[in-house]
Scaffold this active site. Structure first.
Site, PDB file in Angstrom:
ATOM      1  CE  LYS A 126      -9.000   0.001  -1.379  1.00 12.04           C
ATOM      2  NZ  LYS A 126      -8.292   0.026  -2.424  1.00 12.04           N
ATOM      3  CE  LYS A 208       1.272  -1.733   4.441  1.00  8.40           C
ATOM      4  NZ  LYS A 208       0.659  -2.603   3.487  1.00  8.40           N
ATOM      5  CE  LYS A 211      -0.413   5.624  -2.009  1.00 11.33           C
ATOM      6  NZ  LYS A 211       0.551   4.795  -2.249  1.00 11.33           N
TER       7      LYS A 211
END
Ligand code: TRP
Length: 343
Positions: A126, A208, A211
């Site tokens: 991140k 995977k 969204k």
């Protein structure tokens, strides 16, 4: 860390194990989130003492638009009710409504080493994907997650692969604290259900389903309309071979089989039999329809709850009150052990 498959009730019939999980209010969950986690929460709530929260404090580790965040928190709260969780049976709450989470997180920060946090792979990922905002909250996020879990003395935490390292840290922190002050926190185990489906992207079935994928055709959102769901499933990537069976090099078909299996309860062999001699067109239509039917009741209940904001607020307040009672007890116990003077 060993995964425990717990047979509900078998270990101690008189006292149910406690289970807790949280979901971040970062947009409408996908079919992957639903089949991989949320659908199982309903089953878990039947078998365990359960608490489920909207982890809104976690959400601001990346910059959020306040108006959107406010909306999404209530949407995800409504979704928790829509998937069938019962506020009479489970504690369903919004994390920021229970101040003990932030308070215990502070205390636990002081029992967590900079070095161990630096090794968290999600932080490393991140801080690359949000390079302009590598804030201290993003860094200490697993400590807040540890606080969430430890406050409820959870025995079990259902987590996906991406959260396993965070759960491991929660255990380390709890063990360390207990080692210094005596038993304060229950050490949580990961809970891996019978089948936590791993749903892959419809456009690149090696990744995977997510969204945050820039291509909306790669995922089904739980609130997509039936037409959109059918369209997305029909355009899912498969292969040129044409046979419906589970096999190596057939990632696209395997993924659709996994989805179909989760929605219908059929196993791979039964699915292969059902579509023997049929093409991908028929198969995709069947998968699409199964997904539409799976999500239909969730969508209907969601629409009903969203129309009744007063009820949602009432349920959120009730959940927060119950959660606070439990969380405050643990927080006080931990703070007392550290040497704080209780008010
Ligand atoms: N970090 C989790 C996620 O991003 C959400 C979460 C927050 C959580 N607190 C938790 C999950 C406690 C399980 C237990 O998906």
């Amino acid at each position: 860390m060993e995964e425990k498959i717990i047979i509900p009730g078998a270990e101690s019939p008189e006292k149910k194990k406690k289970i807790l999980s949280c979901i971040q209010p970062s947009g409408i969950p996908t079919l992957g989130n639903y089949l991989g986690a949320l659908k199982n929460w309903k089953t878990l709530s039947d078998d365990f003492d359960s608490a489920f929260a909207v982890a809104d404090l976690h959400a601001i580790t990346v910059r959020q638009d306040p108006q959107k965040l406010r909306k999404q928190i209530m949407e995800v709260f409504a979704l928790l009710l829509a998937i069938g969780l019962d506020p009479e049976k489970s504690i369903i709450f919004i994390q920021s409504h229970v101040p003990a989470h932030a308070q215990l997180a502070w205390v636990l920060n002081c029992y967590t080493q900079f070095g161990e946090m630096s090794r968290m792979t999600q932080f490393k990922d991140k801080s690359q994907s949000h390079a302009d905002n590598v804030n201290v909250g993003l860094f200490s996020y697993p400590v807040l997650m540890a606080a969430d879990i430890l406050l409820y003395q959870a025995d079990l935490v259902p987590v996906g692969a991406d959260q396993k390292q965070h759960l491991e840290i929660a255990r380390d922190i709890a063990n360390r604290f207990n080692g210094i002050y005596g038993k304060t926190f229950t050490i949580p185990d990961p809970y891996i259900g019978k089948q936590g489906a791993r749903v892959m992207s419809l456009q690149d079935p090696t990744k995977k389903m997510s969204k945050s994928d820039p291509n909306p055709k790669s995922y089904v959102s739980v609130f997509d309309t039936p037409e959109t769901i059918m369209k997305k499933i029909r355009s899912a990537v498969t292969d040129s071979e044409g046979g419906v069976y589970y096999g190596e090099g057939k990632d696209g078909v395997n993924n659709l089989m996994g989805i179909y299996s989760c929605c219908t309860g059929l196993d791979y062999e039964q699915i292969a039999n059902e579509f023997q001699g049929k093409g991908y067109g028929d198969f995709k239509n069947a998968v699409g329809e199964a997904v539409v039917e799976e999500l239909r009741p969730v969508r209907e209940r969601y629409d009903m709850y969203m129309k009744d904001q007063a009820y949602l607020k009432e349920m959120a307040a009730k959940g927060a009150a119950t959660a606070s009672r439990i969380a405050d007890r643990t927080l006080q116990k931990a703070m007392k052990k550290c040497g704080f003077v209780l008010p």
